[in-house]
Design an enzyme around this catalytic site. Structure first.
Site, PDB file in Angstrom:
ATOM      1  CG  ASP A   1      -5.239   5.902   2.317  1.00  0.00           C
ATOM      2  OD1 ASP A   1      -5.310   5.535   3.507  1.00  0.00           O
ATOM      3  OD2 ASP A   1      -4.311   6.590   1.856  1.00  0.00           O
TER       4      ASP A   1
ATOM      5  CB  CYS B   1      -3.760   1.569   7.077  1.00  0.00           C
ATOM      6  SG  CYS B   1      -3.524   3.024   8.115  1.00  0.00           S
ATOM      7  NE  ARG B   2      -4.510   1.562   1.758  1.00  0.00           N
ATOM      8  CZ  ARG B   2      -4.263   2.284   0.684  1.00  0.00           C
ATOM      9  NH1 ARG B   2      -5.082   2.198  -0.350  1.00  0.00           N
ATOM     10  NH2 ARG B   2      -3.206   3.075   0.631  1.00  0.00           N
ATOM     11  CB  SER B   3       0.231  -3.522   2.702  1.00  0.00           C
ATOM     12  OG  SER B   3       1.094  -2.637   3.355  1.00  0.00           O
TER      13      SER B   3
ATOM     14  CG  ASN C   1       4.289  -1.824   5.249  1.00  0.00           C
ATOM     15  OD1 ASN C   1       5.397  -2.147   5.665  1.00  0.00           O
ATOM     16  ND2 ASN C   1       3.320  -2.696   5.143  1.00  0.00           N
TER      17      ASN C   1
ATOM     18  CB  CYS D   1      -0.979  -0.025   1.174  1.00  0.00           C
ATOM     19  SG  CYS D   1      -0.201  -0.009   2.804  1.00  0.00           S
TER      20      CYS D   1
HETATM   21  P1  4NP Z   1      -1.806   2.775   4.138  1.00  0.00           P
HETATM   22  O1  4NP Z   1      -2.428   4.147   4.737  1.00  0.00           O
HETATM   23  O2  4NP Z   1      -1.250   3.133   2.781  1.00  0.00           O
HETATM   24  O3  4NP Z   1      -2.986   1.871   4.035  1.00  0.00           O
HETATM   25  O4  4NP Z   1      -0.757   2.340   5.122  1.00  0.00           O
HETATM   26  C1  4NP Z   1      -1.723   5.340   4.816  1.00  0.00           C
HETATM   27  C2  4NP Z   1      -0.759   5.493   5.787  1.00  0.00           C
HETATM   28  C3  4NP Z   1      -0.083   6.686   5.896  1.00  0.00           C
HETATM   29  C4  4NP Z   1      -0.361   7.713   5.011  1.00  0.00           C
HETATM   30  C5  4NP Z   1      -1.318   7.567   4.036  1.00  0.00           C
HETATM   31  C6  4NP Z   1      -2.003   6.365   3.931  1.00  0.00           C
HETATM   32  N1  4NP Z   1       0.330   8.950   5.132  1.00  0.00           N
HETATM   33  O5  4NP Z   1       0.011   9.876   4.371  1.00  0.00           O
HETATM   34  O6  4NP Z   1       1.233   9.071   5.963  1.00  0.00           O
END
Ligand code: 4NP
Length: 165
Positions: free
Chosen positions: A133, A21-23, A19, A16
Site C-alpha cells: 500500500d 491508488c493500486r487497483s 480504489n 484494493c
Molecule cells: P489503495 O490505497 O488501497 O491502493 O487505494 C489506499 C487509499 C486510501 C487509504 C488507504 C490506502 N485510506 O486509508 O484512505
C-alpha cells in the site's frame, strides 16, 4: 451497447482498499496492455475498493502522475466500493494484497461465479505476495506499485489470451 457486450468474453475486477491508488493503476495498466494485445473488445475491466470512504473520488494525484509518466491514463476513473453482485458479474476478481483478499473472502456469496486470487499470482516479484500500500509512503511506493502491477498484468494478458483462444 448490445454489440459491445456481445463480444466481451472475459471480465476482471481489480480490488484494493481505497480504489484510489493500486487497483485503478492495475485497471489502467491492464486496459492498455490488453488493448496493445488486440483484446480490448473482448475483456471487461473494472476496479473497486473494499472500503467506500473514497466513493466517487478520482485516483490519488500521486498515483495518477506516476502512471501517466509511464503512459497509463487514470484520468477518467472514479472510486467505488466492491459489492456482492461483483462476484456474479466478473469471471475473475484480483486482490492487490492479502488483507484485500481476506476482506473479499468475507463478503463472497456462497454462489459466487468469480474466481478470487491475488494479482501477483500472475507475475511481479516472487518475494512478495501483495502489492504494498503506497498511500502513507513516498514517491518510491508508487513506482514500486507500477513495477509490480505492470509485470503481473503482462502475465495476466497472456493467461487471458490463452483462455480466449
Ligand atoms: P489503495 O490505497 O488501497 O491502493 O487505494 C489506499 C487509499 C486510501 C487509504 C488507504 C490506502 N485510506 O486509508 O484512505
Amino acid at each position: 451497447m448490445a454489440a459491445e457486450e456481445d463480444c466481451v468474453k472475459f471480465s476482471v475486477l481489480f480490488v484494493c482498499l481505497g480504489n484510489i491508488c493500486r487497483s485503478p493503476t492495475a485497471e489502467a495498466v491492464f486496459r492498455k496492455l490488453a488493448a496493445d494485445a488486440g483484446l480490448a473488445e473482448r475483456i471487461h475491466i473494472d476496479s473497486a475498493g473494499t472500503i467506500g470512504f473514497h466513493h466517487g473520488a478520482p485516483p490519488d494525484g500521486r498515483a495518477a502522475a506516476a502512471a501517466l509518466a509511464r503512459g497509463f491514463d487514470l484520468g477518467s476513473l472514479r472510486a467505488r466500493r466492491v459489492v456482492a453482485e461483483d462476484f456474479a458479474r466478473f469471471d475473475l476478481i484480483l486482490a492487490m494484497d492479502e488483507d484485500n483478499l481476506a476482506d473479499l473472502e468475507r463478503i463472497r456469496p456462497d454462489d459466487a461465479r468469480a474466481r478470487l486470487a491475488l494479482l501477483l499470482e500472475y507475475g511481479g516479484d516472487s518475494g512478495t505476495k501483495g502489492v504494498p500500500d503506497p498511500y502513507y509512503g513516498g514517491k518510491n511506493g508508487f513506482e514500486q506499485v507500477l513495477d509490480l502491477v505492470t509485470a503481473a498484468c503482462a502475465g495476466l494478458v497472456e493467461d487471458v489470451r490463452r483462455t480466449l483462444r
